[in-house]
Design a protein around this motif. Structure first.
Motif, PDB file in Angstrom:
ATOM      1  N   SER A  40      49.393  18.668  -8.752  1.00 54.72           N
ATOM      2  CA  SER A  40      49.539  18.231 -10.136  1.00 54.72           C
ATOM      3  C   SER A  40      50.768  18.776 -10.842  1.00 54.72           C
ATOM      4  O   SER A  40      51.099  18.331 -11.930  1.00 54.72           O
ATOM      5  CB  SER A  40      48.288  18.606 -10.939  1.00 54.72           C
ATOM      6  N   ALA A  52      50.770  17.262 -14.770  1.00 53.41           N
ATOM      7  CA  ALA A  52      50.494  18.206 -15.857  1.00 53.41           C
ATOM      8  C   ALA A  52      51.374  17.890 -17.067  1.00 53.41           C
ATOM      9  O   ALA A  52      50.896  17.894 -18.204  1.00 53.41           O
ATOM     10  CB  ALA A  52      50.711  19.645 -15.384  1.00 53.41           C
ATOM     11  N   LEU A  99      48.378  23.498 -15.757  1.00 52.66           N
ATOM     12  CA  LEU A  99      47.607  22.268 -15.671  1.00 52.66           C
ATOM     13  C   LEU A  99      46.328  22.362 -16.498  1.00 52.66           C
ATOM     14  O   LEU A  99      46.059  21.451 -17.290  1.00 52.66           O
ATOM     15  CB  LEU A  99      47.280  21.928 -14.207  1.00 52.66           C
TER      16      LEU A  99
END
Length: 156
Positions: A40, A52, A99
């Motif tokens: 991410s 993110a 994140l």
């Protein structure tokens, strides 16, 4: 932000607007569902941004949607802000966010938008829709192909 999706009829009431937002929101979340956390932070999901970063971006624009709705309800036009400048400034301000922080901020901003709309549910849905569609449901839909494309290119 890209050009909005094809024109849709104005929602019948604010609850229909919320349903429209919720549908696009679910589709946006489904597009990112199952992406491993360790992936991410990889760039390239939306331009140079990671998932993110994109979460933070979506949260920022949900906050902007509230400001745009408030302006519309006060009879003021939305500020014709340079969206790229706003994106760049917000992205710079979010550097170093994790994140979980970005995801939480996105969900909080979205919940605030829905709560705001529920609080003005007796008002003109068409005016609210016009004020916020580019920052909310059209915007979520704009980024779904970014996520899907990144997933396809990277086997995620």
């Amino acid at each position: 932000m890209a050009e909005p999706s094809p024109t849709r009829p104005a929602p019948a009431d604010v609850y229909a607007l919320i349903a429209r937002i919720d549908e696009a929101w679910r589709e946006f979340l489904a597009a990112s569902d199952g992406i491993p956390e360790e992936r991410s932070e990889e760039p390239g999901v939306a331009g140079a941004w990671s998932l993110a970063n994109l979460y933070g971006h979506i949260g920022f624009w949900d906050q902007q949607a509230i400001r745009d709705a408030e302006s519309a309800l006060a009879g003021r036009p939305n500020a014709n802000d340079d969206w790229q400048e706003l994106n760049d400034a917000d992205h710079a301000a979010r550097q170093g966010q994790t994140l979980p922080e970005e995801r939480a901020a996105m969900h909080q901003a979205h919940a605030a938008l829905i709560a705001y709309l529920e609080g003005v549910s007796h008002l003109d849905a068409a005016a609210l829709d016009e004020a916020i569609k580019a920052s909310s449901y059209d915007h979520y839909e704009e980024h779904i192909p970014d996520i899907s494309g990144w997933r396809g290119r990277n086997g995620v």
